[in-house]
Motif scaffolding. Structure first.
Motif, PDB file in Angstrom:
ATOM      1  N   GLY A 279      -8.297  -7.860 -11.865  1.00 27.72           N
ATOM      2  CA  GLY A 279      -7.232  -7.839 -11.228  1.00 27.72           C
ATOM      3  C   GLY A 279      -6.097  -7.599 -12.391  1.00 27.72           C
ATOM      4  O   GLY A 279      -4.836  -7.046 -12.277  1.00 27.72           O
ATOM      5  N   ALA A 299      -2.838  -6.407  -1.958  1.00 26.75           N
ATOM      6  CA  ALA A 299      -3.514  -7.408  -2.636  1.00 26.75           C
ATOM      7  C   ALA A 299      -3.841  -8.614  -1.438  1.00 26.75           C
ATOM      8  O   ALA A 299      -5.043  -9.167  -1.647  1.00 26.75           O
ATOM      9  CB  ALA A 299      -2.990  -7.967  -3.931  1.00 26.75           C
ATOM     10  N   CYS A 329      -7.758  -9.738  -6.274  1.00 23.39           N
ATOM     11  CA  CYS A 329      -6.507  -9.747  -5.576  1.00 23.39           C
ATOM     12  C   CYS A 329      -5.606 -10.669  -5.760  1.00 23.39           C
ATOM     13  O   CYS A 329      -4.356 -10.404  -5.723  1.00 23.39           O
ATOM     14  CB  CYS A 329      -6.974  -9.283  -4.083  1.00 23.39           C
TER      15      CYS A 329
END
Length: 427
Positions: A279, A299, A329
């Motif tokens: 991420g 996300a 996320c």
């Protein structure tokens, strides 16, 4: 900064000051991951209660929220580097007390004293660390710097839980906490070796200091007048309520429902941390291509599906994969919102805006942690995670109905006549 000047700069990884800060904080993050695993295991081993784990998380979270109210005032008033060193040394001493006290047998009460104080010190440290990034790099490199910091924090955290699981299984969780205490020495040493750039002169900064509460409210007012930040604060308050106790529920699910050992828990958390690395590496290109709004909403949508999936999963590999997706996320959304605050907030308000943001949206976290863990023990992990996942999806839907959705299409700003000059001059 002009593009020609930017082109002549060395890569960020060759910046000595940033590099020293980067390495020290990454090593400290690896140590933090030991306590991240060991503290819940200590409580679970001593009491066998997931609700007690959640209560400790709630008490510590409440202390963090209270500290956040005045943490920003401290950061804006005093030297940020010094505050971070003091916070590191305080946590070194406090966490060091736990393994010493445990020599006489389980002392769960001590965790209810030590952890809240450490979380309060940690909140001050985090507010200072966020504002320090602006004093480490040029403004056009803030998102890149945040991404690199978060990626290496996560990379360190991959190995940390794996080792913590092995150490906890072989020597007990108290030794893992001792490792975390020692990590604060590394962090404090790295901070002592660097110098932050002086804060930029700001004509809007008040000449006379106000009372601490009035100064905190100045940050809260800026936060509320900025449409995107206001919407983010409300949405993240709900999201934190739903997910603050997720790690406790995850550990309980692995050990209780899937019959995993301490080593299994460490392996799951360590491997899942690869999602945070992914991420952190993806966030800058995603934000450039898709804009803030689409990246943030997407996300948090995926977070909802992943949280629900963890409770439905019946194997350790599936739980690990879904937790990695969730952390990936979570990293994308968190770095996006943090970078936005750093970009548009005047320097003299940055600490207070950061603490107001965190204090407000973490305020429901302790209640959420206690509720989530109690419900997991009462109704089972599956029902709780499905409900929490559905709530996360509603948060993402809420983003579509607020200024967050348009944040990537046009420069975010406060209502006309509010503090436009401050925002535009500090982007």
């Amino acid at each position: 900064m002009s593009s020609s000047a930017a082109a002549g700069r060395p890569p960020l990884w060759r910046d000595r000051t940033f590099g020293t800060y980067w390495v020290a904080q990454s090593l400290s993050a690896a140590g933090d991951s030991f306590a991240y695993l060991a503290v819940p295991l200590l409580v679970l081993q001593a009491t066998g209660s997931v609700a007690r784990m959640g209560l400790l998380t709630a008490v510590a979270g409440a202390a963090s929220v209270v500290a956040g109210i005045f943490g920003g005032v401290l950061v804006d008033r005093y030297d940020r580097r010094t505050l971070m060193i003091v916070a590191d040394l305080a946590r070194l001493v406090l966490y060091g007390l736990v393994p010493l006290a445990w020599l006489a047998g389980p002392q769960v009460w001590l965790l209810f004293v030590v952890l809240p104080i450490c979380e309060a010190a940690g909140m001050v440290f985090q507010v200072a660390a966020v504002t320090a990034v602006r004093n480490l790099v040029d403004s056009d490199r803030i998102t890149e710097a945040n991404g690199r910091l978060q990626a290496t924090y996560a990379a360190s955290a991959v190995l940390g839980p794996l080792l913590a699981g092995v150490v906890s299984a072989r020597f007990g969780p108290t030794l893992a906490i001792a490792v975390n205490a020692a990590s604060f020495v590394l962090s404090a040493t790295g901070l002592w070796l660097i110098r932050l750039r002086p804060a930029r002169a700001d004509a809007a900064a008040p000449a006379v200091r106000e009372r601490p509460l009035a100064e905190f409210l100045a940050g809260a007012r800026f936060l509320w007048r900025q449409p995107v930040l206001r919407a983010l604060t409300v949405l993240l308050s709900v999201f934190i309520f739903l997910t603050y106790g997720f790690t406790d529920v995850l550990i309980y699910h692995i050990t209780h429902d899937l019959d995993g050992s301490d080593g299994t828990v460490g392996a799951v958390l360590g491997l899942a941390a690869l999602g945070t690395v992914a991420g952190a590496l993806l966030v800058a290109p995603l934000r450039r291509r898709r804009g803030f709004g689409a990246t943030w909403i997407g996300a948090h949508s995926v977070c909802g599906f992943a949280v629900a999936g963890v409770g439905l999963a019946t194997s350790v590999p599936a739980v690990t994969a879904l937790t990695a997706v969730y952390l990936c996320c979570l990293s994308v959304g968190g770095i996006c919102s943090m970078s936005l605050r750093q970009e548009i907030t005047p320097d003299h308000l940055l600490g207070r805006v950061t603490s107001a943001f965190w204090s407000t949206h973490y305020a429901l976290g302790p209640i959420g942690a206690a509720t989530l863990t109690w419900a997991a023990g009462r109704y089972g992990v599956q029902a709780v995670t499905v409900a929490a996942g559905a709530g996360c999806l509603l948060v993402a839907v809420g983003g579509l109905l607020t200024p967050v959705r348009r944040a990537g299409a046009e420069p975010p700003g406060p209502p006309a006549g509010a503090v436009v000059g401050q925002v535009v001059s500090h982007r």
